[in-house]
Scaffold this motif. Structure first.
Motif, PDB file in Angstrom:
ATOM      1  N   PRO A 232       0.783  -1.242   0.000  1.00 42.67           N
ATOM      2  CA  PRO A 232       0.000   0.000   0.000  1.00 42.67           C
ATOM      3  C   PRO A 232       0.814   1.291   0.000  1.00 42.67           C
ATOM      4  O   PRO A 232       0.231   2.364  -0.085  1.00 42.67           O
TER       5      PRO A 232
ATOM      6  N   SER B  88       1.720   3.215  -5.607  1.00 43.90           N
ATOM      7  CA  SER B  88       0.454   3.402  -6.339  1.00 43.90           C
ATOM      8  C   SER B  88      -0.182   2.074  -6.730  1.00 43.90           C
ATOM      9  O   SER B  88       0.516   1.099  -7.016  1.00 43.90           O
TER      10      SER B  88
ATOM     11  N   MET C 253     -13.439   1.530  -2.809  1.00 48.43           N
ATOM     12  CA  MET C 253     -12.053   1.990  -2.828  1.00 48.43           C
ATOM     13  C   MET C 253     -11.781   3.056  -1.764  1.00 48.43           C
ATOM     14  O   MET C 253     -10.647   3.216  -1.317  1.00 48.43           O
TER      15      MET C 253
ATOM     16  N   THR D 100      -8.928   2.355   0.912  1.00 50.60           N
ATOM     17  CA  THR D 100      -7.851   3.338   1.109  1.00 50.60           C
ATOM     18  C   THR D 100      -7.803   3.792   2.559  1.00 50.60           C
ATOM     19  O   THR D 100      -6.726   3.915   3.157  1.00 50.60           O
TER      20      THR D 100
ATOM     21  N   TYR E 110      -5.837   1.494   4.890  1.00 47.65           N
ATOM     22  CA  TYR E 110      -4.386   1.653   4.884  1.00 47.65           C
ATOM     23  C   TYR E 110      -3.957   3.029   5.410  1.00 47.65           C
ATOM     24  O   TYR E 110      -2.887   3.158   6.008  1.00 47.65           O
ATOM     25  N   SER E 111      -4.827   4.048   5.198  1.00 47.30           N
ATOM     26  CA  SER E 111      -4.509   5.374   5.779  1.00 47.30           C
ATOM     27  C   SER E 111      -4.464   5.258   7.300  1.00 47.30           C
ATOM     28  O   SER E 111      -3.603   5.852   7.961  1.00 47.30           O
TER      29      SER E 111
ATOM     30  N   MET F  25     -10.193  11.037   4.940  1.00 49.37           N
ATOM     31  CA  MET F  25     -10.676   9.802   4.295  1.00 49.37           C
ATOM     32  C   MET F  25     -11.865   9.233   5.061  1.00 49.37           C
ATOM     33  O   MET F  25     -12.846   8.785   4.468  1.00 49.37           O
TER      34      MET F  25
ATOM     35  N   LEU G  28      -0.537   6.607  -1.591  1.00 52.27           N
ATOM     36  CA  LEU G  28      -1.738   5.758  -1.496  1.00 52.27           C
ATOM     37  C   LEU G  28      -2.997   6.577  -1.815  1.00 52.27           C
ATOM     38  O   LEU G  28      -3.806   6.197  -2.668  1.00 52.27           O
ATOM     39  N   VAL G  29      -3.157   7.704  -1.135  1.00 51.21           N
ATOM     40  CA  VAL G  29      -4.363   8.524  -1.310  1.00 51.21           C
ATOM     41  C   VAL G  29      -4.378   9.150  -2.711  1.00 51.21           C
ATOM     42  O   VAL G  29      -5.413   9.150  -3.386  1.00 51.21           O
TER      43      VAL G  29
ATOM     44  N   SER H 252      -5.397   6.545  -5.241  1.00 53.84           N
ATOM     45  CA  SER H 252      -6.812   6.184  -5.108  1.00 53.84           C
ATOM     46  C   SER H 252      -7.691   7.276  -5.721  1.00 53.84           C
ATOM     47  O   SER H 252      -8.656   6.990  -6.438  1.00 53.84           O
TER      48      SER H 252
ATOM     49  N   THR I 218     -13.740  -3.622   2.361  1.00 54.37           N
ATOM     50  CA  THR I 218     -12.425  -2.968   2.257  1.00 54.37           C
ATOM     51  C   THR I 218     -11.454  -3.791   1.419  1.00 54.37           C
ATOM     52  O   THR I 218     -10.338  -3.368   1.178  1.00 54.37           O
TER      53      THR I 218
END
Ligand SMILES: Cc1cc2nc3c(=O)[nH]c(=O)nc-3n(C[C@H](O)[C@H](O)[C@H](O)COP(=O)(O)O)c2cc1C
Length: 425
Positions: free
Chosen positions: A280, A283, A320, A324, A327-328, A353, A391-392, A395, A419
């Motif tokens: 994660p 990308s 998604m 995301t 993992y955030s 998020m 990551l963000v 996404s 998720t």
């Protein structure tokens, strides 16, 4: 990596397959420069995430003007979706021990450690039993095989934190200080590591390749893989696949081949929505990119990365935003808090998020997310905050419509919000 008979810590099955032959050669025939030369010829690159050339790193420590050196094997593995080092520790501890002995002897380390994630209790136990057996056979300890060489390995039960796997944070924690990364430059372990001395740090998988290269030769190693990334890689495959697990494949295997041939495809007739090829912190790619080769250079060129090859598959029933957010939240929980942009950035990214996932977000929040990502990327002593931002960003770039749908409906359109969590993901 070969599968052996008997309990993994038993030395005889390993000896039967030519185990410790490379170690014997290193003690009796090869000079440290011969060893480094062969590893350079093999083109081995570190399997801990960065893909740094192993021979170059060994050369740097071997030829350092400071004579007091240390060696540490990094078995801190803690990234979501990565569990290949665990597999090696559990099933072939003798191959790792042999790799560690060769590394330590080559750079003439004063002391040598294997830093193990403390959550890996069974793996650590196997490793300790294997070390005891190797010591009983005179392969490590005092006056090894009558050569007059003394060398021992100490298992260091480490922390359960992600950042503690970053090499400078790991070395800090081994000296009784908080597991926080140091600024590089100047604190590269090859110059300024354990006790401020040159220190060779290598990943478990990197080290498991060493005995095989020295036993079979560099030419054997380069028979598979790509020109710039020779050899095989252990892929930890998880998420939405029929057969999650650890798979050894040549470097350059396509994402499709890994998911379909090894993982048996996606369950319940679902389709692939996204894949994290390297965990994660890099990308995601989408279903139209499955023919990308998985090696350090090809994935970097495609705007993502191989990392430690924790490949996570996400299917089309997954939200998604929720995936995301999961993992955030991981990055938020794992930031060591030392660098302010990381400490505050990971919290703010996860908060925004979460707001969007709960249906309370606005278009302004999407702008704030993008702005924040641009602001914090590349600002930490380690790459945790960069990974959290990438990551963000990826996404939002690939699935903006899903973010907008959450804002328009003022709720998550996926009920319940899946998720995409699979084994270890
Ligand atoms: C946040 C973070 C966590 C890391 N965790 C690990 C780990 O658990 N194991 C590992 O080998 N490398 C990890 N690394 C990479 C190490 O810092 C280092 O590059 C690696 O151990 C070097 O070994 P190699 O050259 O054999 O790949 C991590 C890096 C970062 C930024």
């Amino acid at each position: 990596m070969q599968k052996l008979e008997g309990a993994p810590w038993e030395i005889d099955p390993y000896l039967k397959t030519g185990g410790y032959e490379a170690w014997r050669k290193c003690l009796k025939e090869l000079t440290p420069n011969d060893i480094v030369g062969e590893i350079k010829k093999a083109g081995l690159r570190g399997r801990g995430g960065a893909g740094f050339p192993t021979g170059t790193k060994w050369d740097k420590v071997l030829n350092h003007r400071v004579q007091e050196r240390y060696f540490v094997c990094n078995a801190g593995e803690h990234e979501p979706g990565t569990f290949k080092d665990r597999h090696l520790l559990k099933h072939i501890p003798h191959q790792l021990i042999e790799g560690c002995l060769i590394a330590s002897r080559t750079v003439n380390a004063k002391a040598s450690y294997i830093y193990v994630n403390h959550e890996y209790a069974e793996e650590e136990a196997n490793l300790r039993k294997a070390i005891t057996q190797a010591r009983e056979r005179g392969l490590l300890g005092k006056n090894i095989l009558g050569t007059g060489v003394d060398l021992d390995l100490e298992v260091y039960s480490g922390h359960g934190s992600y950042v503690a796997g970053e090499e400078t944070a790991m070395l800090e924690s081994m000296q009784g200080r908080p597991a926080m990364p140091r600024q590089k430059p100047p604190f590269y372990p090859t110059d300024f590591g354990l006790y401020g001395k040159p220190t060779l740090v290598n990943n478990v998988e990197t080290l498991c390749n060493i005995p095989q290269i020295l036993k079979n030769g560099a030419a054997w190693f380069t028979q598979v893989g790509t020109e710039k990334c020779p050899g095989t890689m252990l892929f930890s495959l998880s998420g939405s696949v029929n057969r999650p697990g650890v798979y050894e494949m040549p470097m350059g295997v396509t994402i499709r081949d890994l998911i379909e041939t090894c993982g048996g495809g996606v369950p319940n007739g679902r389709k692939i929505k996204a894949v994290f090829p390297g965990g994660p912190a890099f990308s995601m790619v989408t279903a139209d990119q499955l023919d990308l080769p998985m090696d350090f250079d090809s994935l970097k060129k495609a705007g993502t990365g191989l990392g430690s090859a924790g490949t996570i598959v996400i299917d089309d029933a997954t939200c998604m935003v929720a995936a995301t957010l999961k993992y955030s939240n991981f990055f938020k929980g794992e930031s060591c808090g030392q660098c302010p942009p990381c400490r505050m950035g990971t919290i703010n990214l996860a908060t925004l998020m979460d707001k969007i996932e709960r249906g309370e977000g606005s278009r302004k929040d999407l702008d704030s997310l993008l702005q924040l990502c641009g602001f914090v990327k590349g600002t930490g002593y380690c790459t945790l905050i960069t990974g959290a931002a990438v990551l963000v960003q990826s996404s939002l770039r690939l699935f903006q419509h899903e973010f907008e749908e959450h804002i328009r409906l003022q709720r998550c359109p996926f009920q319940p919000a899946r998720t995409g969590a699979g084994a270890n993901a």
